[in-house]
Design a protein around this motif. Structure first.
Motif, PDB file in Angstrom:
ATOM      1  N   GLY A 163      59.267  27.800  36.276  1.00 18.07           N
ATOM      2  CA  GLY A 163      58.848  29.184  36.492  1.00 18.07           C
ATOM      3  C   GLY A 163      58.125  29.757  35.294  1.00 18.07           C
ATOM      4  O   GLY A 163      57.125  30.477  35.438  1.00 18.07           O
TER       5      GLY A 163
ATOM      6  N   THR B 145      66.229  29.913  43.519  1.00 12.46           N
ATOM      7  CA  THR B 145      65.121  30.862  43.371  1.00 12.46           C
ATOM      8  C   THR B 145      65.619  32.298  43.281  1.00 12.46           C
ATOM      9  O   THR B 145      65.132  33.093  42.460  1.00 12.46           O
ATOM     10  CB  THR B 145      64.144  30.728  44.557  1.00 12.46           C
ATOM     11  N   HIS B 146      66.625  32.623  44.109  1.00  7.39           N
ATOM     12  CA  HIS B 146      67.090  34.012  44.196  1.00  7.39           C
ATOM     13  C   HIS B 146      68.417  34.227  43.462  1.00  7.39           C
ATOM     14  O   HIS B 146      69.067  35.268  43.648  1.00  7.39           O
ATOM     15  CB  HIS B 146      67.212  34.419  45.670  1.00  7.39           C
TER      16      HIS B 146
ATOM     17  N   SER C 270      68.123  25.213  47.191  1.00  5.51           N
ATOM     18  CA  SER C 270      66.884  25.539  46.475  1.00  5.51           C
ATOM     19  C   SER C 270      66.586  27.036  46.556  1.00  5.51           C
ATOM     20  O   SER C 270      66.165  27.648  45.563  1.00  5.51           O
ATOM     21  CB  SER C 270      65.728  24.735  47.074  1.00  5.51           C
TER      22      SER C 270
ATOM     23  N   ARG D 255      62.856  31.081  51.037  1.00  4.92           N
ATOM     24  CA  ARG D 255      61.776  31.475  50.127  1.00  4.92           C
ATOM     25  C   ARG D 255      61.515  32.990  50.225  1.00  4.92           C
ATOM     26  O   ARG D 255      61.131  33.615  49.237  1.00  4.92           O
ATOM     27  CB  ARG D 255      60.497  30.715  50.453  1.00  4.92           C
TER      28      ARG D 255
END
Length: 860
Positions: A821, A669-670, A665, A637
């Motif tokens: 998002g 996100t990245h 995951s 994260r």
């Protein structure tokens, strides 16, 4: 000249030539005949002979010479029906009541209480008056049935015939009322005894036993204390007193009081009594003091199977399965009788420790040895099947129960209900809810106990059927003769509320708990309330519940800490952890999963690393796979993917699917395609085929606009039969909960919802909102992607919430997947122009949107 002997005398000489010669001397006259007949009747030794003598006496006209002796002859020959017929021909007299008492006493000894009452009623109808020996037997039978109505009528007879000062009769009354559950009546009779000064040690024993049997061990101990405080030497406790009070000690875990009773037994020489020794062992075992129980057991000179069973059961119930099994094997080696209690105790011990397969293995040995299981055994076996999800073995046990145990007779419905409840629980925990419901529906409403409802509600709640659980719970409360739910029923209902984030219904349940005074189980229920409030979006209410608890345990602290972690309040979560540590509560692996989770969702990377590194050193907790998964999530994260990979490579055990899903995951996100592909390949090698991992990789490809790879993933999912879960959001409104899917237009207010949403999007665009089309995972142009984002389920739920909620009321939304998002950004903007706080719970955590910002601060 020889006298002329009556024919009857010749009859006597034919049957008993040993009768003394004096009976036949010249001086003998007919008045001596009754004595000779009485002697003859007393010498009879078999029913056949008794019937022959009775017949010949009747034919010769001598039966009336000693009719009472005829009754006694039949009683001595164990022929109660013949004795009763002879007794019924007699005229009532106080002397002959003895034989009614003999017949009644025989039925009591043979455990035939219904027959006792039959004899008593027959006796009264014929005009016989019971005496001080009749009534105690009859009262004992009333208690064994039990029959309060008949017992109370016998109590009236006691007063009518002047036996209220008979200590034996009054003691029997106390015992009868105690067994019938009429504690107030038992206490009233006892107080009258004490007032008259005729009470004895049996009176005190009876009232103590009455309190124990009625589930009031505290008062039983108080009464025993009053008894021992008496200065009357005749009221010293005897063996029965100790056997009565020791179970009361175990019921309230008053082991210190139990030790005092044990000491008295040793000093007074009563410990040598087998029943006292067994009760002492059982008391220590039920108080969890197995070492003390073993000391008593070893010192007992005489033991029976009850002594061994108390130890085996105690070891099983305290989780010392190895000791239980060792003792069990000793019993087998020493050829000590293994009864059904022994086998059941071992099976139950394994089942309670979730060692279901071990329990099933013991059950197989039991059947091989020829021991027949009873209801308790089968309930334990079904519990074992439920604990490990052993559905095939559960079905086999069900078949055995149908063939050998379930009678389906109304007179035995209690045993049937116990087994059926266990079957419902087994099928529910083995994820066969439809079969569990069929078993539930097969029980007539009037026979369903609170346990029946609880196991069915729990079966639904534990396997995600929360709506069905709450519907059934509501039905339970609406029954004509509604049962009061117990702590476990409420816990299951609260669990269902937590799954649905049904805060309104959860609050109603909380009010129900407060109104109905569940303080005696508040710890268990309060822990569920903390969990419910936390998972329903009101962590402040969870804290209020916690702060108002009379006592807390590790579950209480962990539940509150989890709640803070879900809501992104990492600092508060760590404060709770510090408080838990200061309270000297056990810190285990579960605790650290919660701590690391809270750090991850609050962006507290350094604190998370520090706690992870200190687990083994400071707390003796060796990190497991789940802790490594939390750390991968924490680093991922924060965008520290290289550190996450190094951590995985340094794991002392093989990474499990949850570790790779956490990394995948983070790659989503990245937007790290290469590392995402690597994580996905590791998942495929582990055969961890689930829609989540495929969807994450598909999303990574879609973000990188690699549409051919997206198509490959979707084709692979289609051929392997894996279906992506559709996004679904539900929101609480005034008239219940409304559910929305992507592009949903089925709701009656659909047109208003879309019109309002269009207006909101138009207004927030003016504030700077730009649709994040990367979250529209389809190969279409940007305008079409914006339209697709417009129809996401969480946006539709928000619009419905605004339409149906009064200004200022928080809008609570739940989504089954992680929030999109773009939706996250859009909702942040929307809260700038509406008068509502939006609380959105997704599959990962809570998001509190207010005045244009979110509580997650980007760590979502």
């Amino acid at each position: 000249m020889q006298p002329s002997w009556p024919p009857s005398w010749k009859l006597l000489t034919q049957h008993h030539t040993f009768i003394p010669n004096c009976f036949f001397s010249a001086e003998t006259t007919p008045p001596l005949v009754p004595s000779a007949i009485a002697y003859l009747l007393r010498q009879c030794s078999s029913l056949a002979e008794a019937k022959r003598i009775h017949q010949q006496l009747t034919v010769s006209g001598l039966a009336s010479a000693d009719p009472v002796g005829v009754v006694g002859m039949y009683v001595a020959c164990a022929a109660p029906s013949h004795a009763l017929r002879a007794l019924e021909r007699l005229h009532p007299s106080p002397f002959s009541v003895y034989w009614w008492n003999a017949l009644i006493r025989r039925s009591v000894r043979l455990a035939l209480p219904d027959h006792v009452l039959h004899l008593y009623l027959r006796m009264q109808r014929l005009g016989w008056r019971p005496d001080g020996y009749t009534l105690p037997f009859v009262l004992k039978a009333c208690g064994e049935i039990p029959s309060f109505r008949v017992g109370a009528s016998v109590h009236n007879v006691v007063y009518a015939h002047g036996f209220e000062s008979n200590v034996f009769v009054c003691n029997a009354l106390v015992a009868m009322y105690g067994r019938c559950g009429a504690l107030n009546d038992a206490r009233q009779v006892f107080d009258e005894l004490s007032h008259r000064g005729i009470g004895d040690v049996v009176s005190w024993n009876s009232i103590v036993a009455a309190h124990v049997q009625s589930g009031d061990p505290v008062t039983a101990l108080e009464m025993f204390g009053r008894m021992t405080a008496q200065k009357d030497y005749t009221l010293r406790p005897d063996a029965v007193s100790l056997v009565n009070v020791l179970p009361a000690c175990s019921s309230v875990k008053a082991w210190l009081r139990g030790k005092q009773v044990h000491g008295y037994a040793v000093r007074s020489g009563l410990f040598d009594d087998l029943f006292v020794g067994n009760a002492t062992v059982d008391m220590y075992a039920k108080c969890g003091l197995m070492d003390e129980a073993n000391k008593v057991f070893v010192r007992m000179e005489a033991k029976d199977v009850v002594s061994w069973n108390a130890m085996v059961t105690g070891y099983s119930q305290t989780g010392r399965c190895e000791d239980a099994l060792s003792l069990f094997e000793r019993m087998r080696a020493e050829n000590i009788e293994l009864d059904v209690v022994t086998w059941s105790a071992v099976i139950a011990g394994y089942a309670q420790r979730d060692l279901g397969f071990e329990a099933l293995d013991v059950f197989r040995k039991m059947r091989v040895c020829g021991s027949e299981p009873n209801v308790v055994t089968l309930v334990s076996v079904l519990s074992a099947c439920a604990s490990v999800g052993a559905l095939p073995q559960g079905k086999e046990t069900h078949c055995y129960a149908v063939k050998c145990v379930l009678t389906l007779h109304k007179n035995n419905h209690c045993d049937d209900l116990m087994v059926t409840n266990a079957l419902i629980d087994m099928y529910g925990k083995c994820k066969s809810a439809s079969t569990a419901r069929k078993m539930f529906d097969s029980i007539a409403t009037e026979y369903r106990s609170v346990v029946t409802w609880t196991v069915m509600v729990g079966g639904y709640a534990q396997h995600g059927e929360a709506n069905d659980a709450l519907e059934l719970f509501s039905e339970m409360l609406k029954q004509k003769n509604a049962l009061k739910p117990n702590a476990f029923t409420l816990s299951c209902a609260l669990m269902a509320c937590a799954q649905l984030a049904a805060l309104r219904l959860g609050r109603q349940l909380h009010a129900f708990v407060l109104r109905h005074d569940y303080n005696f189980v508040m710890l268990h229920v309060a822990n569920c309330l903390i969990d419910m409030y936390a998972k329903s979006g009101d962590v402040d209410a969870a804290r209020v519940v916690f702060d108002n608890m009379y006592e807390t345990n590790a579950v209480s602290w962990t539940s509150l800490m989890t709640g803070y972690g879900m809501h992104g309040h990492g600092e508060e979560a760590l404060q709770v952890f510090d408080g838990m540590r200061r309270a000297d509560l056990p810190i285990d692996g579960v605790t650290f999963v919660v701590v690391l989770y809270a750090c991850s969702h609050s962006g507290m990377v350094d604190q998370g690393i520090r706690y992870f590194n200190g687990m083994a050193r400071d707390y003796g907790v060796v990190p497991g796979v789940e802790h490594y998964a939390c750390m991968v999530d924490l680093l991922g994260r924060a965008g520290r993917l290289d550190e996450a990979v190094k951590l995985i490579e340094g794991m002392p055990v093989e990474p499990s699917p949850i570790v790779w899903v956490a990394l995948l995951s983070a790659c989503r996100t990245h937007k790290n395609v290469e590392l995402g592909e690597f994580a996905s390949s590791q998942l495929l090698e582990l055969e961890a085929d689930n829609d989540g991992s495929y969807t994450l990789l598909s999303n990574i490809y879609a973000n990188a606009r690699r549409w051919k790879d997206v198509a490959k993933i979707r084709s692979l999912m289609k051929h392997t039969g894996i279906k992506k879960r559709p996004g679904c959001s539900w929101v609480q409104g005034k008239k219940g909960t409304a559910t929305f899917f992507v592009g949903d237009r089925s709701h009656p207010l659909s047109q208003h919802i879309y019109d309002l949403l269009a207006d909101l999007i138009h207004r927030i665009k003016a504030l700077g909102y730009v649709p994040e089309t990367s979250f529209a995972l389809h190969d279409v142009d940007d305008e079409e992607k914006s339209d697709l984002l417009f129809e996401h389920s969480e946006k539709l739920a928000l619009a419905y919430g605004i339409l149906t909620s009064a200004p200022g009321i928080p809008i609570r939304i739940t989504k089954n997947l992680r929030v999109c998002g773009d939706c996250h950004t859009a909702i942040s903007y929307i809260t700038k122009i509406i008068e509502h706080e939006v609380i959105l719970r997704d599959s990962s955590r809570f998001h509190h949107f207010k005045n244009g910002s979110c509580s997650c601060r980007g760590y979502w």
